[in-house]
Structure formats: C-alpha cells, structure tokens
Write a protein that holds these residues in place. Structure first.
Motif, PDB file in Angstrom:
ATOM      1  N   LEU A   8      -3.076   4.158  -3.665  1.00 29.47           N
ATOM      2  CA  LEU A   8      -1.856   4.800  -4.173  1.00 29.47           C
ATOM      3  C   LEU A   8      -1.931   5.065  -5.670  1.00 29.47           C
ATOM      4  N   ASP A  37       5.201   1.966   2.454  1.00 27.91           N
ATOM      5  CA  ASP A  37       3.834   1.518   2.179  1.00 27.91           C
ATOM      6  C   ASP A  37       3.618   0.115   2.744  1.00 27.91           C
ATOM      7  N   ALA A  93      -4.356  -0.976  -0.701  1.00 29.23           N
ATOM      8  CA  ALA A  93      -3.330   0.077  -0.648  1.00 29.23           C
ATOM      9  C   ALA A  93      -2.934   0.494  -2.066  1.00 29.23           C
ATOM     10  N   LEU A 128       3.709  -3.802  -3.260  1.00 31.94           N
ATOM     11  CA  LEU A 128       3.646  -2.339  -3.290  1.00 31.94           C
ATOM     12  C   LEU A 128       4.929  -1.677  -3.776  1.00 31.94           C
TER      13      LEU A 128
END
Lengths: 165, 184
Positions: free
Chosen positions: B88, B44, B84, B39
């Motif tokens: 994002l 995050d 994720a 990430l």
C-alpha cells in the motif's frame, strides 16, 4: 536518578510491568516527589488507554464466507497431501491419453468380438440366430452406464440393431 | 477470545471445515484488531484476515506446536500486515471514518459513541504516524497485552529491540500529545 532516566523507565519497563521490584520502588519514590514526572506518566498512561481501546469496527461475517470459499475451492486431496500430484504441463495430455486408451480397450473388448463373429459368418452364430445380440448390447450398455454417454449407448444399440435386423 | 476444542487442529488438518471454523472464531477478532491497527483501514484489514487464515489453513499441517497457536497466528498476522503496508506504500489514501457505527436512540449513547470515535481517531492517527516496526510492537504490547518476551518470540527479534522500539514509539506518542520529555 535524574528525571530523564526515570522517564525512560516510565515509557518502557515501568508502564509495561516489566520492571523488577527494586526498579519499581525507585521509580515510585521519585514520582512521589516529582510533579513533572507524574504529569509525564499521566500522558503516557492516557496514550496507552487510547490504544488499548478495541477497534470499533466489527469483522464482517463475509470474511469467514470468503475464507471458507477459498479453502473449499482448492481443497488438499490425498494426492496433494502425499506430494503425488505432478502439476507439470504434460499432466493433462497424459490424462487424455489414458482415457483414450481405456475407451479403445472398451470398444475392442465389447464391439470387436461381435464384429469378428459377424465377419466370420452370420449364420454360424447361435446368438444371431436367436436374436440375442441385442440382449448382449443391453448388458454392455448397463455395464458401462456410468462410463459412456447416453448418445454413445444409443449409437451402440443402433449398430447392434442393424446387425440383428 | 473464544475457545476451541483441543483436537480442532488435528481435525482441521484432516479437512474438517467445522474444526477450522472453530479456530477462525477463536482468533479472528484478535487478527482483525492487530491488522486494523497496523493498516488503519477496515477493508485492508479484512483482506489481511482472509490471507492470514488461508495461510494458517495451508500451514496447519506443519504447525509443530512448539509455540502456541496464538503466538504463531500473531506472527503470521504481523508479517502479512507488514507485507500489506509495503504494497500500500506510496498510494495516496484518505482516512475513512469508522464504519458501522450504530446510533442509539439515547443522547448518552450518542455522546459515548462520539467520544469513542474521537478516541478511535486519536489512536488511528497516533499509530499511523509511527514506523511499522514500532507500531507492531506497540499494538502487540498495549492492545494485545503481550509481554516483552512474547513480542520477542512473535516477531523474532531481541528483547532489547522490543524495549527500544516501545520506547521510541511512546516518545513519539508523548511528543504528539504535546508533552516534553526531561532533558538528559
């Protein structure tokens, strides 16, 4: 073997230690005589070294606290583990109904018999004659200590006091 | 990676929070490192660590032990990191500098810190430029030291797919470093 083929092995099986002994020897023989492939391997190794560095950031202790909180906020009880929990919309009204029923039984079992006796004739009751209804009320309050609120106990005591007064 | 007692899984399933903490302590560094590489941002990655261990706690009862706990947790970590990334995606995010750097009162240590930060930035930039599937393979192989077979099992993909993703990832890395490959 061409440099292109050797370099394909360098960026996969060879550098990752997945090449068998024969392929490994083939690549290494080539490297001894090929400067550009040695240079290529050096760049690949440097890149891997960079990626091999563990991240500088340390995981905050707050993360475990947050995980712990989330787990303990919603623990799995034995009913959930056995799949016995019905989370449908009628669950809460059902609980309220059962609680109401329990209170109704309690009231009918503790208060109503005395009222029946009172309505049947105050003078005929030995308890009333000796003023023992108050003792019964205290026993009942002690029995239901955890089940009903202090206010409810006081109300009950008042009503019992009224009858004995 | 620290170790945990053999019966920790059983005790954790029975609701023993201390046993689950053992499992957390044994795997959280690895989960965080993978999530962070995937990430690029500490905050995050920390969210992913939380989500991974909540998922592990919920699913621990169904863990059949056919794969190792570590492989199972790797799989959850990579999947959650990919989720994720999807969430994002599209957000304009500025790269934050590494947090928590401790400056020692020593010139040499400062120099080492700066060099490490430079390497860290290079690694971060390199990885963030790769497609997520290639990034996952590269992180599991280079940073975590998993074999092709282990990556294949962790990600549920063919071993030749692992090989080709690693090739493409390293081709991109070598190209970014300014090195040209030999023409076929």
């Amino acid at each position: 073997m061409t440099c292109a083929k050797i370099q394909e092995l360098l960026i996969s099986d060879y550098i990752d230690g997945e090449a068998d002994a024969a392929v490994k020897k083939l690549v290494e023989d080539h490297l001894t005589s090929c400067f550009s492939c040695r240079e290529f391997l050096s760049v690949v190794q440097t890149t891997d070294d960079v990626l091999r560095q563990p991240p500088q950031e340390r995981l905050s202790e707050d993360v475990w606290s947050a995980v712990r909180e989330r787990i303990t906020q919603a623990p799995l009880g034995w009913r959930e583990r056995l799949g016995l929990v019905w989370e449908g919309p009628a669950f809460r009204p059902a609980v309220v109904f059962c609680a109401s029923l329990a209170v109704a039984f309690f009231i009918s079992g503790v208060i109503m018999p005395d009222q029946d006796r009172l309505s049947a004739g105050m003078g005929t009751s030995p308890q009333l004659a000796s003023g023992n209804l108050l003792d019964d009320a205290e026993d009942a309050a002690a029995f239901a200590d955890d089940a009903i609120s202090p206010t409810a106990v006081e109300d009950f005591m008042d009503s019992a006091g009224t009858f004995t007064g | 990676m620290s170790d945990f007692a053999p019966d920790a899984i059983t005790r954790a399933v029975q609701g023993d929070i201390a046993a689950f903490e053992e499992i957390y302590r044994a795997h959280s560094r690895m989960v965080y490192a993978v999530a962070l590489r995937m990430l690029g941002q500490a905050e995050d990655a920390e969210e992913v660590v939380q989500d991974v261990f909540i998922a592990v706690h919920r699913a621990l009862q169904g863990f059949d032990g056919r794969s190792s706990l570590k492989t199972w947790i790797y799989r959850i970590t990579v999947n959650m990191s990919l989720n994720a990334l999807r969430r994002l995606k599209g957000r304009r995010r500025e790269m934050a500098l590494p947090e928590g750097m401790e400056f020692e009162d020593s010139r040499q240590m400062v120099q080492e810190s700066v060099e490490r930060e430079h390497l860290e930035d290079k690694a971060r930039t390199l990885l963030q430029g790769l497609p997520a599937d290639q990034r996952a393979c590269l992180v599991l192989r280079v940073q975590e030291g998993l074999s092709y077979e282990e990556i294949s099992r962790t990600l549920g993909i063919n071993i030749n797919t692992v090989r080709s993703r690693l090739k493409r990832a390293r081709e991109a890395a070598v190209k970014a470093a300014g090195q040209r490959r030999a023409e076929p």
